[in-house]
Design a protein around this motif. Structure first.
Motif, PDB file in Angstrom:
ATOM      1  N   ASP A 206       0.863  -1.185   0.000  1.00 56.37           N
ATOM      2  CA  ASP A 206       0.000   0.000   0.000  1.00 56.37           C
ATOM      3  C   ASP A 206       0.899   1.234   0.000  1.00 56.37           C
ATOM      4  OD1 ASP A 206       0.932   0.349   2.565  1.00 56.37           O
ATOM      5  OD2 ASP A 206      -0.963  -0.149   3.566  1.00 56.37           O
ATOM      6  N   HIS A 207       0.338   2.413   0.281  1.00 56.14           N
ATOM      7  CA  HIS A 207       1.137   3.656   0.237  1.00 56.14           C
ATOM      8  C   HIS A 207       2.330   3.598   1.201  1.00 56.14           C
ATOM      9  CE1 HIS A 207      -1.742   3.894   3.506  1.00 56.14           C
ATOM     10  NE2 HIS A 207      -0.841   4.647   4.119  1.00 56.14           N
TER      11      HIS A 207
ATOM     12  N   ALA B 115       2.217  -4.351   3.047  1.00 59.06           N
ATOM     13  CA  ALA B 115       0.998  -4.309   3.873  1.00 59.06           C
ATOM     14  C   ALA B 115       0.584  -5.697   4.356  1.00 59.06           C
ATOM     15  CB  ALA B 115      -0.152  -3.682   3.081  1.00 59.06           C
TER      16      ALA B 115
END
Ligand SMILES: Cc1cc2nc3c(=O)[nH]c(=O)nc-3n(C[C@H](O)[C@H](O)[C@H](O)COP(=O)(O)OP(=O)(O)OC[C@H]3O[C@@H](n4cnc5c(N)ncnc54)[C@H](O)[C@@H]3O)c2cc1C
Length: 386
Positions: free
Chosen positions: A181-182, A186
């Motif tokens: 993810d960002h 994750a």
């Protein structure tokens, strides 16, 4: 959903050492994922178990300077046997260029603190092992703290002790994808479901490139077959012998059980997942064996006991360790190029240090081993490869 602070992909000796070093440093929520029903079915269970500090580059020497004393104290510290036998490694030089090379390496090794390596004259070698053909031997080096371990036992010891300290091992569980993810890593998807985690370590041995591809990078690690030939019981050469390396051919051997374990890296071998033992290899290796040790002409070999396994080759024959820039939380412990057993303890310590503290003092400059060296074209150069 299942969670873990750190997920390690691969339960061979490298993944097991990383799990142990993390739990030892206080990071207990560690999950190791192994796709096989038992540990050791990758390269670890196929290894020759040699451990040596006689390398030519500072990073490899320093990794051994952590690992070999670690193996010497393993049984007491972990409460499990590693089978360390300090019978030494003896390099035999048959050309002046070999001698120059060994003496330059010895200078580096001693400057970094190795006190047990020494130069030998041809006469020293003759009296040490009179059974060697020595007419062309000019000299060599011997390091008394080099030797052998039992890789399978050390791997199990690392994992058993890590589990005692809180780690979890999932066998028969395959990594199927890595979720980002960002913030970077994750989660991982496995055949046993999703595990949320911010940190993933790739310890997948010869299969490391596939795992790295799931995180979006092209890792230059290739499988290369290596074959080993054990002899039947044989008492006409000393069982106290060190690992002996004939630099004229690359043939090397060590005592194993009541016989000897013979190794030679066929230069004609090509990369690929080839796990079968090739019977024609026996003749190739016996020619080289009898050339250096005339009594080996009488070695009995049972081809059914010989085996093949995979080296995990990196382009510059050095491990690829540490974080990957651009993918926060993704770490590599790959590309040992045939030295993963001897460097497993230092790799465990380095990875644990980098994951928990962001730095390590096991080697002077750990960045030299980072994946980014390939993009920057800053390759290392190791020539002391067996
Ligand atoms: C013939 C031979 C002789 C050798 N001799 C020596 C020696 O003398 N000294 C030395 O130091 N080294 C030696 N080596 C090299 C050494 O064995 C390896 O460097 C070392 O075992 C690497 O350990 P590892 O844990 O990284 O890999 P492995 O032991 O291969 O473990 C990797 C694990 O990852 C698992 N895995 C892969 N993909 C996935 C996935 N997607 N999901 C879940 N699990 C996965 C595999 O099942 C495997 O169990 C030798 C190797 C061979 C083949």
């Amino acid at each position: 959903m299942q969670t873990a602070d750190v997920v390690i992909i691969g339960g061979g000796i490298v993944g097991s050492s990383i799990a142990w070093h993390l739990t030892e440093a206080g990071c207990k929520d560690v999950l190791v994922i192994e796709r096989e029903s038992a540990q050791g079915k990758g390269s670890t269970g196929k290894s020759m178990g040699g451990v040596r500090a006689q390398f030519s580059t500072a990073v490899n020497i320093q990794m051994s300077l952590y690992s070999i004393p670690f193996y010497a104290g393993f049984d007491e510290r972990l409460g499990h046997p590693a089978g360390y036998r300090p019978q030494g490694y003896l390099f035999l030089a048959t050309r002046q260029s070999h001698l120059d090379y060994l003496s330059a390496n010895l200078e580096k090794q001693t400057a970094l603190g190795l006190s047990t390596v020494r130069m030998l004259q041809a006469e020293d070698i003759r009296s040490m092992l009179p059974g060697l053909r020595s007419d062309d031997i000019l000299g060599g080096t011997f390091c008394s703290t080099d030797g052998f371990v039992d890789p399978y036992s050390a791997m199990n010891g690392f994992m058993a002790s890590a589990i005692e300290k809180g780690a979890t091992l999932w066998k028969k569980t395959e990594l199927t994808s890595i979720v980002k993810d960002h913030g970077g890593i994750a989660a991982v998807d496995t055949t046993r479901g999703r595990v949320a985690t911010r940190k993933v370590v790739n310890a997948a041995g010869a299969w490391a490139a596939q795992v790295a591809a799931m995180a979006g990078i092209e890792l230059p690690v290739q499988p290369l077959r290596r074959m080993l030939v054990p002899s039947e019981p044989f008492d006409d050469f000393p069982h106290s012998s060190p690992m002996v390396i004939d630099m004229s051919t690359g043939f090397h051997f060590r005592p194993e059980g009541r016989g000897f374990l013979l190794a030679w890296n066929d230069p004609e071998e090509t990369p690929g997942y080839k796990a079968d033992f090739e019977p024609s290899f026996i003749e190739k290796i016996l020619i080289r064996a009898a050339d250096r040790v005339p009594v080996f002409e009488n070695l009995a070999i049972n081809p059914k006991r010989a085996w093949a396994g995979l080296y995990e080759m990196s382009p510059d024959l050095h491990a690829i360790l540490g974080p990957v820039s651009g993918i926060p939380g993704f770490y590599l412990a790959n590309g040992f190029s045939g030295h993963g057993v001897m460097h497993a303890p230092s790799t465990g310590k380095i990875l644990s240090d980098l994951i928990l503290k962001g730095r390590t003092d096991v080697v002077d400059n750990v960045e030299l081993l980072y994946f980014e060296r390939f993009a920057k074209n800053e390759l290392l150069h190791e020539t002391a490869i067996l």
